[in-house]
Design a protein around this motif. Sequence first.
Motif, PDB file in Angstrom:
ATOM      1  N   GLU A   1       0.831  -1.204   0.000  1.00 52.77           N
ATOM      2  CA  GLU A   1       0.000   0.000   0.000  1.00 52.77           C
ATOM      3  C   GLU A   1       0.869   1.260   0.000  1.00 52.77           C
ATOM      4  OE1 GLU A   1      -3.573   2.065   2.628  1.00 52.77           O
ATOM      5  OE2 GLU A   1      -2.896   0.033   3.122  1.00 52.77           O
TER       6      GLU A   1
ATOM      7  N   GLU B   1       2.246   1.783  -3.542  1.00 49.27           N
ATOM      8  CA  GLU B   1       1.228   2.212  -4.510  1.00 49.27           C
ATOM      9  C   GLU B   1       0.727   3.625  -4.261  1.00 49.27           C
ATOM     10  OE1 GLU B   1      -1.716  -0.798  -4.030  1.00 49.27           O
ATOM     11  OE2 GLU B   1      -0.472  -2.363  -4.958  1.00 49.27           O
ATOM     12  N   LYS B   2       0.544   3.989  -2.993  1.00 46.87           N
ATOM     13  CA  LYS B   2      -0.134   5.254  -2.695  1.00 46.87           C
ATOM     14  C   LYS B   2       0.769   6.361  -2.152  1.00 46.87           C
ATOM     15  CE  LYS B   2      -4.438   2.865  -1.756  1.00 46.87           C
ATOM     16  NZ  LYS B   2      -5.435   2.502  -0.747  1.00 46.87           N
TER      17      LYS B   2
END
Length: 129
Positions: free
Chosen positions: A30, A33-34
């Motif tokens: 996560e 990706e973010k």
Amino acid sequence: EMDSRTGIWQLKRLVVQHCTWGGSSAGTREFVEKVLPEWKKRFPQIPVEVKIKKNRHPYLHGEYQNGRQKDVGLRNQDVDAVTTYMDLLANQWGGKHASITHNGKRVETKAQSVQGLWTPYLNRPSSQE
């Protein structure tokens, strides 16, 4: 951290390794990706490499200008913890951990010693003789 004497950032390279499906890599995935694109904008001078390794726990690997390398395990860490560890490696100068080796520095403790407190005058003969 930028060395205040030379004006050079000490972290030379950062590697983020994680697995594409492992549960222990969920927070790291996560993060990649973010949050990683935004983190790269904050630290544009640090090249970040993302490696995908199957069936391996996630970790960070930092390489510093002085040749020292530091690894941080990210097993089961959430996004905030991964961000904290990335910032920690980015802001260190690459030296040894003084808390682990003590580096010849005085170690203080709250616990009393059975033998008592050492002083430089402990075994000196008294001047009254």
